[in-house]
Design a protein around this motif. Structure first.
Motif: not given
Length: 250
Positions: A40-55
């Motif tokens: 998830l962290a890898e997928a989200a790292k370059d996406l402006d406007g996205a925030r990762a939440f682990v759940c």
């Protein structure tokens, strides 16, 4: 905060990640939800406007904390996409109760928990729920008693949600993907299975993750403002052609 916010579960890869990128393209913010923290962290790292939440969406306490964190960060929720899911394929007589429960925990319980916890916020925005089921919930096939049954239940849950939540302006719809050309599918589908799918699908091909995502984003948006309680098979016509494939019976 006036920018719309979509929650997408199972967002670290596949249809969830593709849908996230389509929401971002259309100007939404996205809360990306997944239990696989590194991916998830890898997928989200370059996406402006996205925030990762682990759940883990199958754990009630984790879901409650997730919504607190999301609302603290974004202040609103306009759409929930229940995409997280697990698959388990095998003969009925070899499907243990533990395997059955593993599928139901995420595919069914997770959809219930995430949807129930979203209602208060969605009522404020007159928002939308889109549940991701499967063509396996619409048509029976072999080797997927737990998976297919979980997805059939999601289809009915969607109709329950539409019937009960409509008075609050909340729409609920369901997308049933057919065979999708993912890396995983191409790795496990034999040439015979691929050929059988092509023969059985009127469009004569697998779908793409983006094609499924476009349907999801449409159903979450204002252009679908009078659409609720619907089940959309994004499957190249597969649901129209019969039940089961001989090459999937072994």
């Amino acid at each position: 905060m006036t920018q719309k916010l979509a929650l997408v579960t199972g967002a670290a890869r596949g249809i969830g990640l593709a849908t996230t990128k389509l929401f971002l393209r259309d100007g939404w913010n996205v809360a990306m939800i997944d239990r696989d923290a590194p991916t998830l962290a890898e997928a989200a790292k370059d996406l402006d406007g996205a925030r990762a939440f682990v759940c883990d969406v199958s754990i009630p306490e984790a879901v409650d904390q997730l919504y607190k964190d999301v609302l603290e960060k974004f202040g609103r929720i306009d759409a929930l996409v229940n995409n997280a899911g697990v698959a388990d394929f095998g003969p009925i007589e070899e499907t243990t109760f533990a395997r059955w429960r593993t599928v139901m925990d995420t595919n069914l319980d997770g959809v219930f928990l995430m949807s129930q916890a979203a209602i208060a916020a969605l009522r404020e925005t007159r928002g939308a729920i889109v549940n991701i089921a499967s063509i396996s919930g619409l048509r029976a096939s072999t080797l997927r008693v737990a998976y297919g049954t979980s997805k059939a239940a999601v289809i009915h849950m969607t109709k329950q949600q539409a019937a009960e939540l409509g008075e609050h302006g909340i729409r609920a719809n369901c997308v049933c993907p057919g065979p999708v050309r993912t890396k995983l599918a191409m790795a496990v589908h034999s040439p015979a299975i691929i050929a059988a799918y092509h023969d059985a699908i009127p469009l004569n091909r697998y779908g793409s993750e983006d094609e499924i995502g476009e349907v999801i984003v449409f159903l979450c948006g204002d252009k679908a403002s009078y659409v609720t309680g619907q089940v959309v098979a994004s499957d190249g016509g597969f649901d129209s052609t019969g039940i089961g494939l001989p090459d999937l019976r072994d």
